[in-house]
Design an enzyme around this catalytic site. Structure first.
Site, PDB file in Angstrom:
ATOM      1  N   HIS A 262      -2.014  28.952   5.770  1.00 41.34           N
ATOM      2  CA  HIS A 262      -0.364  28.384   5.325  1.00 41.34           C
ATOM      3  C   HIS A 262      -0.302  29.739   4.228  1.00 41.34           C
ATOM      4  CE1 HIS A 262       3.030  25.344   4.475  1.00 41.34           C
ATOM      5  NE2 HIS A 262       3.216  26.245   3.978  1.00 41.34           N
TER       6      HIS A 262
ATOM      7  N   GLN B 220      -0.160  25.392  -2.411  1.00 38.85           N
ATOM      8  CA  GLN B 220       0.455  24.883  -3.014  1.00 38.85           C
ATOM      9  C   GLN B 220      -0.574  23.391  -4.083  1.00 38.85           C
ATOM     10  OE1 GLN B 220       2.764  25.648   0.503  1.00 38.85           O
ATOM     11  NE2 GLN B 220       4.676  25.410  -1.821  1.00 38.85           N
TER      12      GLN B 220
ATOM     13  N   ASN C 289       0.746  28.668  10.137  1.00 36.47           N
ATOM     14  CA  ASN C 289       2.282  28.462   9.483  1.00 36.47           C
ATOM     15  C   ASN C 289       3.571  29.110   9.263  1.00 36.47           C
ATOM     16  OD1 ASN C 289       4.151  25.968   7.879  1.00 36.47           O
ATOM     17  ND2 ASN C 289       4.648  27.856   6.322  1.00 36.47           N
ATOM     18  N   GLU C 290       5.161  28.799  10.100  1.00 37.97           N
ATOM     19  CA  GLU C 290       5.705  29.553   9.844  1.00 37.97           C
ATOM     20  C   GLU C 290       5.454  30.986  10.281  1.00 37.97           C
ATOM     21  OE1 GLU C 290       8.238  28.787   5.703  1.00 37.97           O
ATOM     22  OE2 GLU C 290       9.197  27.069   7.091  1.00 37.97           O
TER      23      GLU C 290
HETATM   24  C1  BGC Z   1       6.845  26.708   3.319  1.00 37.45           C
HETATM   25  C2  BGC Z   1       6.474  26.077   2.328  1.00 37.45           C
HETATM   26  C3  BGC Z   1       7.045  26.285   1.538  1.00 37.45           C
HETATM   27  C4  BGC Z   1       9.470  25.750   2.199  1.00 37.45           C
HETATM   28  C5  BGC Z   1       9.265  25.170   0.559  1.00 37.45           C
HETATM   29  C6  BGC Z   1       8.404  26.423   4.120  1.00 37.45           C
HETATM   30  O1  BGC Z   1       8.843  27.995   4.418  1.00 37.45           O
HETATM   31  O2  BGC Z   1       6.194  26.665   4.722  1.00 37.45           O
HETATM   32  O3  BGC Z   1       5.341  26.435   1.978  1.00 37.45           O
HETATM   33  O4  BGC Z   1       7.029  25.436  -0.315  1.00 37.45           O
HETATM   34  O5  BGC Z   1       9.277  26.549   3.011  1.00 37.45           O
HETATM   35  O6  BGC Z   1      10.503  26.660   0.280  1.00 37.45           O
END
Ligand code: BGC
Length: 434
Positions: free
Chosen positions: A116, A22, A160-161
């Site tokens: 990520h 990003q 991540n997530e």
């Molecule tokens: C993610 C980011 C994303 C952010 C805002 C999260 O789900 O980790 O990469 O930019 O939310 O939508």
């Protein structure tokens, strides 16, 4: 809330977060890039040079540390470190070594996320997150990266997530790819990827994803620990504040949903050093078994309900389920109106203070995002940043919210008197903290 109540625990982590794809720019060897450039792409626009942080990281870190933050959360890009299978880029590892060193030099404790959303194209072509092969490949990459970089890191997040693909799948968001009018765009995207769409992390939530992802986390964590035993390691999860309307069917549907979207990951987090909580809003379950957005509420640029209280609710849920130390690894708002961000941040933090007072072990807060950046399928339109970026010149501009969060971080407290902060044009703008 009085002053004494408004202090955060000593040693509280104050940071802002980004992810490699990003912000770095020209991340052309990963799966997202292929999807962004497919004819008729589902992505609004390609990431391109992003905000060129690959070259500008020293100045960017100086801005963050100058604000008063004490940590930076970033991700290391697997597609750069292992551009082809088994081929490790020493130059890429050196880049991240310099980034980590620059964090340390500026008093920012470096928190690195190892995955990520993006995956190298060579692995995407072999099925990516839709194939069990990812488990061992991810662990091997974690070991390589942790051996090279782990000694100077403060914390590591594996993936991540990790549960987001399940949430996307369970909420039916992948159905758009099955629509007849999407068929040719889908075919073009899959041709560009060299694999089915489920190869890409965000689209991987069906099939055997949960078990595979849980194994990838555990093996990745163990590989990082083996290479850097001192390093605290955890996963991050997307946790919405979720409520059911007052109806038995809605409550039952919510319980079933949460069992699929959280339970396997809370179980996989057992034995971790911390859990990263990421929250942006809340969802309301109705009797039809679907989430509905409340009407007549303020919405962010993402269409989410403006709901700063939600992050504390997410922490309470994660704490009840795991009793792990928690770090808010992402929380934020997409808006063009920085005054709303200036209201959002103290409101979110006030909720966290109440949760802490109730015994929830929250150790830190990273605002998402440090900079306006590439918001995946939505492109560059949503503005989450504390710091604005003019992408033509790559000039950075501090927003008032950046100064505000920095002041809270320096004080390690909420409730200080009104501050003078930089306004949108760098002019002073008064922002109340209580
Ligand atoms: C993610 C980011 C994303 C952010 C805002 C999260 O789900 O980790 O990469 O930019 O939310 O939508």
């Amino acid at each position: 809330m009085g002053w004494a109540m408004a202090r955060f625990p000593d040693g509280f982590i104050w940071g802002a977060a980004t992810a490699a794809h990003q912000v770095e720019g020209a991340n052309s060897n990963c799966d997202s890039w292929a999807l962004e450039h497919a004819p008729g792409s589902f992505f609004a626009e390609p990431s391109g040079d992003a905000i060129d942080q690959a070259h500008r990281f020293r100045d960017d870190l100086a801005l963050l540390s100058g604000l008063g933050l004490n940590s930076y959360r970033f991700s290391i890009e697997w597609a750069r470190i292992e551009p082809e299978e088994g081929c490790v880029s020493t130059a890429a590892l050196d880049h991240y070594r310099r980034l980590i060193g620059a964090c340390r030099d500026r008093g920012l404790a470096p928190m690195a996320t190892f995955h990520h959303f993006t995956t190298p194209r060579w692995l995407a072509r072999r099925g990516g997150w839709g194939s069990d092969e990812i488990v061992d490949r991810f662990a091997r990459y974690c070991e390589i990266a942790a051996r090279a970089l782990g000694s100077e890191l403060a914390q590591a997040c594996t993936i991540n997530e990790l549960n987001l693909p399940n949430a996307v799948f369970e909420q039916g968001q992948l159905r758009m790819f099955d629509a007849p009018e999407a068929a040719s765009r889908r075919a073009a995207s899959e041709a560009a990827l060299g694999a089915g769409l489920e190869s890409f992390f965000l689209f991987a939530g069906g099939g055997g994803y949960s078990a595979r992802a849980a194994r990838a986390h555990v093996k990745g964590r163990d590989a990082i620990k083996a290479a850097a035993p001192h390093l605290p390691v955890g996963m991050t999860l997307a946790i919405l504040e979720e409520v059911a309307i007052d109806d038995d069917a809605a409550r039952a549907a919510l319980a079933i949903y949460q069992d699929k979207v959280y339970a396997p990951f809370y179980a996989a987090a057992a034995g971790d050093d911390f859990l990263g909580v990421q929250n942006y809003s809340r969802s309301i379950m109705h009797a039809d078994g679907r989430f509905h957005r409340p009407r007549d509420v303020e919405r962010t640029q993402m269409g989410y309900e403006y709901r700063p209280e939600a992050v504390a609710a997410a922490c309470r849920q994660a704490w009840a389920a795991t009793h792990l130390p928690l770090i808010v690894t992402e929380n934020g708002i997409a808006t063009l109106d920085d005054a709303r961000r200036c209201a959002f941040i103290p409101a979110a933090l006030g909720g966290l203070l109440e949760a802490i007072a109730d015994g929830v072990d929250v150790r830190g807060y990273y605002y998402w995002s440090a900079f306006d950046n590439y918001e995946w399928l939505a492109g560059y339109r949503p503005r989450f940043g504390l710091i604005g970026v003019d992408r033509a010149s790559q000039r950075r501009e501090l927003k008032g919210s950046a100064v505000l969060l920095g002041a809270i971080a320096r004080a390690n407290a909420l409730g200080a008197p009104t501050l003078q902060t930089a306004g949108p044009q760098g002019r002073g703008a008064a922002v109340g903290l209580d």
